[in-house]
Design a protein around this motif. Structure first.
Motif, PDB file in Angstrom:
ATOM      1  N   UNK A 104       0.829  -1.210   0.000  1.00 43.28           N
ATOM      2  CA  UNK A 104       0.000   0.000   0.000  1.00 43.28           C
ATOM      3  C   UNK A 104       0.862   1.260   0.000  1.00 43.28           C
ATOM      4  N   UNK A 105       1.879   1.279   0.858  1.00 44.42           N
ATOM      5  CA  UNK A 105       2.752   2.454   0.961  1.00 44.42           C
ATOM      6  C   UNK A 105       3.509   2.731  -0.340  1.00 44.42           C
ATOM      7  N   UNK A 106       3.832   1.677  -1.083  1.00 40.45           N
ATOM      8  CA  UNK A 106       4.544   1.842  -2.357  1.00 40.45           C
ATOM      9  C   UNK A 106       3.590   2.257  -3.482  1.00 40.45           C
ATOM     10  N   UNK A 107       2.314   2.347  -3.165  1.00 36.74           N
ATOM     11  CA  UNK A 107       1.276   2.756  -4.127  1.00 36.74           C
ATOM     12  C   UNK A 107       1.270   1.882  -5.382  1.00 36.74           C
ATOM     13  N   UNK A 108       1.395   0.588  -5.162  1.00 35.33           N
ATOM     14  CA  UNK A 108       1.431  -0.364  -6.278  1.00 35.33           C
ATOM     15  C   UNK A 108       0.147  -0.310  -7.115  1.00 35.33           C
ATOM     16  N   UNK A 109      -0.969  -0.035  -6.455  1.00 36.69           N
ATOM     17  CA  UNK A 109      -2.240  -0.022  -7.176  1.00 36.69           C
ATOM     18  C   UNK A 109      -2.409   1.229  -8.039  1.00 36.69           C
ATOM     19  N   UNK A 152       9.835  -3.417  -7.741  1.00 36.15           N
ATOM     20  CA  UNK A 152      10.540  -2.812  -6.605  1.00 36.15           C
ATOM     21  C   UNK A 152      11.694  -1.935  -7.079  1.00 36.15           C
ATOM     22  N   UNK A 153      12.490  -2.454  -8.006  1.00 33.93           N
ATOM     23  CA  UNK A 153      13.639  -1.697  -8.496  1.00 33.93           C
ATOM     24  C   UNK A 153      13.225  -0.569  -9.436  1.00 33.93           C
ATOM     25  N   UNK A 154      12.278  -0.827 -10.318  1.00 31.13           N
ATOM     26  CA  UNK A 154      11.852   0.197 -11.275  1.00 31.13           C
ATOM     27  C   UNK A 154      11.178   1.381 -10.600  1.00 31.13           C
ATOM     28  N   UNK A 155      10.521   1.126  -9.491  1.00 32.26           N
ATOM     29  CA  UNK A 155       9.797   2.195  -8.795  1.00 32.26           C
ATOM     30  C   UNK A 155      10.486   2.658  -7.527  1.00 32.26           C
ATOM     31  N   UNK A 156      11.708   2.163  -7.311  1.00 34.12           N
ATOM     32  CA  UNK A 156      12.505   2.563  -6.154  1.00 34.12           C
ATOM     33  C   UNK A 156      11.709   2.502  -4.852  1.00 34.12           C
ATOM     34  N   UNK A 157      11.099   1.332  -4.625  1.00 35.60           N
ATOM     35  CA  UNK A 157      10.266   1.146  -3.431  1.00 35.60           C
ATOM     36  C   UNK A 157      11.084   1.189  -2.145  1.00 35.60           C
ATOM     37  N   UNK A 158      12.361   0.870  -2.226  1.00 39.44           N
ATOM     38  CA  UNK A 158      13.203   0.914  -1.041  1.00 39.44           C
ATOM     39  C   UNK A 158      13.048  -0.289  -0.136  1.00 39.44           C
ATOM     40  N   UNK A 159      12.506  -1.379  -0.666  1.00 42.64           N
ATOM     41  CA  UNK A 159      12.335  -2.589   0.132  1.00 42.64           C
ATOM     42  C   UNK A 159      13.630  -3.371   0.190  1.00 42.64           C
ATOM     43  N   UNK A 160      13.839  -4.034   1.312  1.00 43.72           N
ATOM     44  CA  UNK A 160      14.919  -5.002   1.423  1.00 43.72           C
ATOM     45  C   UNK A 160      14.472  -6.297   0.750  1.00 43.72           C
ATOM     46  N   UNK A 161      15.403  -7.205   0.520  1.00 42.59           N
ATOM     47  CA  UNK A 161      15.077  -8.479  -0.136  1.00 42.59           C
ATOM     48  C   UNK A 161      13.996  -9.253   0.612  1.00 42.59           C
ATOM     49  N   UNK A 162      14.092  -9.285   1.939  1.00 38.24           N
ATOM     50  CA  UNK A 162      13.094 -10.036   2.706  1.00 38.24           C
ATOM     51  C   UNK A 162      11.718  -9.372   2.640  1.00 38.24           C
ATOM     52  N   UNK A 163      11.669  -8.065   2.540  1.00 34.63           N
ATOM     53  CA  UNK A 163      10.390  -7.367   2.400  1.00 34.63           C
ATOM     54  C   UNK A 163       9.776  -7.648   1.029  1.00 34.63           C
ATOM     55  N   UNK A 164      10.605  -7.694   0.009  1.00 31.22           N
ATOM     56  CA  UNK A 164      10.128  -8.029  -1.327  1.00 31.22           C
ATOM     57  C   UNK A 164       9.553  -9.447  -1.355  1.00 31.22           C
TER      58      UNK A 164
END
Length: 92
Positions: free
Chosen positions: A29-34, A63-75
């Motif tokens: 939700x925070x990454x505004x994926x929708x 994640x990488x294209x939108x620079x979500x800033x997630x760690x691998x485990x979060x992804x």
């Protein structure tokens, strides 16, 4: 005694699983994926996503294209959340 232990173990597992999905939902939700996707995008398609490994790669690409800033485990958690909610693939 065995039944109580089994019940407690089940409850702990369920609670942990719920909290992981809740945290992943918040990341999603925070990454505004929708803003780019809709529910129809999360349907398994033979040419795109047809197993958990491809789903994880697709989540990583977003994640990488939108620079979500997630760690691998979060992804990975977001991949599991999407799998649980939409895809139902066997996790490898």
């Amino acid at each position: 005694m065995y039944k109580k232990l089994l019940l407690i173990s089940s409850l702990l597992f369920t609670t942990t699983l719920f909290s992981q999905h809740q945290e992943a939902k918040e990341l999603f939700t925070d990454a505004e994926c929708m803003s780019c996707h809709n529910n129809e995008d999360f349907v398994p398609r033979e040419k795109k996503v047809h197993n958990f490994k491809k789903l994880s790669k697709a989540v990583d690409a977003c994640r990488f294209n939108n620079e979500a800033g997630w760690f691998d485990d979060e992804s990975l958690d977001v991949s599991k959340y999407l799998n649980h909610k939409f895809y139902k693939f066997k996790e490898e």
